[in-house]
Design an enzyme around this catalytic site. Structure first.
Site, mmCIF file in Angstrom:
data_model
loop_
_atom_site.group_PDB
_atom_site.id
_atom_site.type_symbol
_atom_site.label_atom_id
_atom_site.label_comp_id
_atom_site.label_asym_id
_atom_site.label_seq_id
_atom_site.Cartn_x
_atom_site.Cartn_y
_atom_site.Cartn_z
ATOM 1 N N GLY A 41 11.203 -4.274 1.390
ATOM 2 C CA GLY A 41 12.318 -3.332 1.448
ATOM 3 C C GLY A 41 13.407 -3.661 0.461
ATOM 4 O O GLY A 41 14.016 -4.733 0.539
ATOM 5 N N ASP A 42 13.653 -2.762 -0.502
ATOM 6 C CA ASP A 42 14.749 -2.888 -1.478
ATOM 7 C C ASP A 42 14.620 -4.105 -2.377
ATOM 8 O O ASP A 42 15.622 -4.643 -2.857
ATOM 9 C CB ASP A 42 16.110 -2.925 -0.772
ATOM 10 C CG ASP A 42 16.456 -1.615 -0.094
ATOM 11 O OD1 ASP A 42 15.845 -0.584 -0.459
ATOM 12 O OD2 ASP A 42 17.306 -1.610 0.805
ATOM 13 N N GLN B 134 -5.937 -1.136 3.611
ATOM 14 C CA GLN B 134 -5.038 -0.867 4.725
ATOM 15 C C GLN B 134 -5.521 0.322 5.543
ATOM 16 O O GLN B 134 -5.826 1.389 5.001
ATOM 17 C CB GLN B 134 -3.610 -0.585 4.276
ATOM 18 C CG GLN B 134 -2.673 -0.606 5.487
ATOM 19 C CD GLN B 134 -1.300 -0.026 5.224
ATOM 20 O OE1 GLN B 134 -1.174 1.152 4.938
ATOM 21 N NE2 GLN B 134 -0.271 -0.853 5.343
ATOM 22 N N PRO C 26 0.847 -1.188 0.000
ATOM 23 C CA PRO C 26 0.000 0.000 0.000
ATOM 24 C C PRO C 26 0.887 1.243 0.000
ATOM 25 O O PRO C 26 1.797 1.348 0.823
ATOM 26 C CB PRO C 26 -0.793 -0.124 1.312
ATOM 27 C CG PRO C 26 0.049 -1.002 2.181
ATOM 28 C CD PRO C 26 0.826 -1.905 1.277
ATOM 29 N N MET C 27 0.637 2.159 -0.929
ATOM 30 C CA MET C 27 1.450 3.364 -1.016
ATOM 31 C C MET C 27 0.562 4.576 -1.266
ATOM 32 O O MET C 27 -0.206 4.611 -2.235
ATOM 33 C CB MET C 27 2.510 3.237 -2.119
ATOM 34 C CG MET C 27 3.626 2.261 -1.758
ATOM 35 S SD MET C 27 4.874 2.099 -3.050
ATOM 36 C CE MET C 27 4.014 0.987 -4.172
ATOM 37 N N CYS D 12 4.448 3.076 8.505
ATOM 38 C CA CYS D 12 4.721 4.322 7.788
ATOM 39 C C CYS D 12 5.627 5.230 8.616
ATOM 40 O O CYS D 12 5.318 5.543 9.763
ATOM 41 C CB CYS D 12 3.429 5.054 7.459
ATOM 42 S SG CYS D 12 3.705 6.597 6.550
ATOM 43 N N LYS E 125 1.392 -4.581 8.836
ATOM 44 C CA LYS E 125 2.646 -4.215 8.187
ATOM 45 C C LYS E 125 3.435 -3.351 9.160
ATOM 46 O O LYS E 125 2.928 -2.338 9.641
ATOM 47 C CB LYS E 125 2.401 -3.474 6.873
ATOM 48 C CG LYS E 125 3.675 -3.246 6.059
ATOM 49 C CD LYS E 125 3.337 -2.709 4.658
ATOM 50 C CE LYS E 125 4.595 -2.674 3.781
ATOM 51 N NZ LYS E 125 5.596 -1.737 4.230
#
Length: 351
Positions: free
Chosen positions: A205-206, A74, A20-21, A104, A143
């Site tokens: 992540g990455d 989310q 989710p962004m 976040c 998350k």
């Protein structure tokens, strides 16, 4: 890796999830990514209190629609009562999974005791999880980050408590809040969470390439991976990576004709969803990434100039004409840049 991930009573038809962004994974993007083969694309981060009050822009962030393999909403917040209402509303809206944001790092989020601020208040985090689990029959997931800072890496302990409460899966971004997006994600540390619980663990992540995904899984032992900034300008990435993990197939990046069609589809969907002029404004960030991630024009200076020019256009028709013209010389050209080509990505407020 098997071909699916079981979260409670929900079978996710893949092991490559899209995070989710905020400002990114709206309904037009989720539909497009799903059509291109993504198995799981979560909504933008939705404030539970504002959702419960019916604030129009927040309700829009939780929008669900046809054309999605499953719906993951989310929620973010710090009030257990509002979180319970938000979870119930998410289920009523059609959510298959309700995800809680404890990750976040944005100051405007942590300043309200939300997001990764909850990593330093595990008692409140547990009350929020308890409220959500009690309020919905849908699987609740969380998350989180590794902790607030390096001196307080408590993800494994919080994940154990989450499992005891009834949370059905956890996603762990391999950084602390204080790292924001600096340094490298610590996939080995995510392995400590995996060792602490029996519910599914997703590493985040990455993870920008299939090789990254394989290594993140190897180091963490996680059950799945979650993509974040790597999908900028590449909504097909989750599907390509899924295939690579399943059978080793390296799919070519879309050529100019396919990319042009994707950009136009996304633009039209954004305008249809938001109306004008907001739909074009919301799309411009995606347009910039589409141009940045394409290998044409070959000169990076020309690409930057094209991005600046296209993002100043004021009508959807002008954008469609300009993107078609930009790549017109390449039409019929088949890109040989494989999905493992590492994109250059910027920052975002990722959940």
């Amino acid at each position: 890796m098997t071909a699916s991930l079981q979260i409670g009573d929900v079978t996710v038809p893949g092991r490559v999830l899209t995070a989710p962004m905020t400002g990114i994974t709206d309904l037009p993007f989720r539909r497009l990514a799903a059509r291109l083969g993504a198995a799981y694309v979560a909504t933008e981060m939705v404030a539970s209190a504002e959702l419960a009050r019916g604030r129009p822009d927040v309700v829009r962030r939780a929008a669900v629609g046809e054309g999605l393999p499953l719906t993951v909403i989310q929620l973010v917040g710090s009030d257990p009562e509002a979180m319970a209402k938000g979870a119930a509303m998410a289920e009523a809206a059609g959510a298959d999974i309700v995800d809680l944001n404890f990750g976040c790092p944005a100051k405007e989020v942590t300043g309200s005791a939300c997001g990764s601020a909850l990593m330093r208040d595990p008692e409140l985090a547990c009350r929020l999880m308890e409220a959500a689990v009690a309020a919905t029959s849908r699987p609740v997931t969380v998350k989180m980050r590794l902790g607030w800072d390096d001196a307080n890496r408590n993800a494994a302990a919080l994940a154990r408590r989450a499992q005891d409460i009834g949370v059905r899966a956890v996603t762990v971004h391999g950084r602390t809040r204080q790292q924001f997006y600096t340094g490298r994600a610590d996939w080995l540390a995510v392995g400590e969470v995996k060792a602490a619980v029996s519910i599914p663990v997703v590493v985040n992540g990455d993870i920008l390439t299939a090789d990254d995904a394989r290594e993140a899984i190897r180091q963490s032992g996680a059950d799945a991976v979650m993509l974040g900034r790597g999908i900028y300008g590449r909504p097909w990435l989750a599907a390509h990576m899924e295939r690579a993990l399943a059978d080793g197939t390296t799919l070519e990046e879309p050529g100019p004709e396919a990319r042009t069609a994707i950009v136009i589809e996304h633009l039209r969907a954004s305008v249809a969803f938001y109306g004008l002029p907001l739909g074009l404004k919301m799309f411009r960030k995606h347009l910039g990434w589409y141009v940045e991630q394409a290998p044409w024009p070959a000169d990076p200076v020309e690409r930057r100039a094209a991005k600046a020019r296209l993002c100043r256009l004021e009508t959807p028709h002008a954008v469609e004409e300009a993107i078609t013209h930009l790549w017109s010389e390449e039409l019929g050209y088949s890109s040989h840049s494989p999905v493992e080509t590492r994109p250059q990505v910027g920052d975002a407020v990722a959940a």
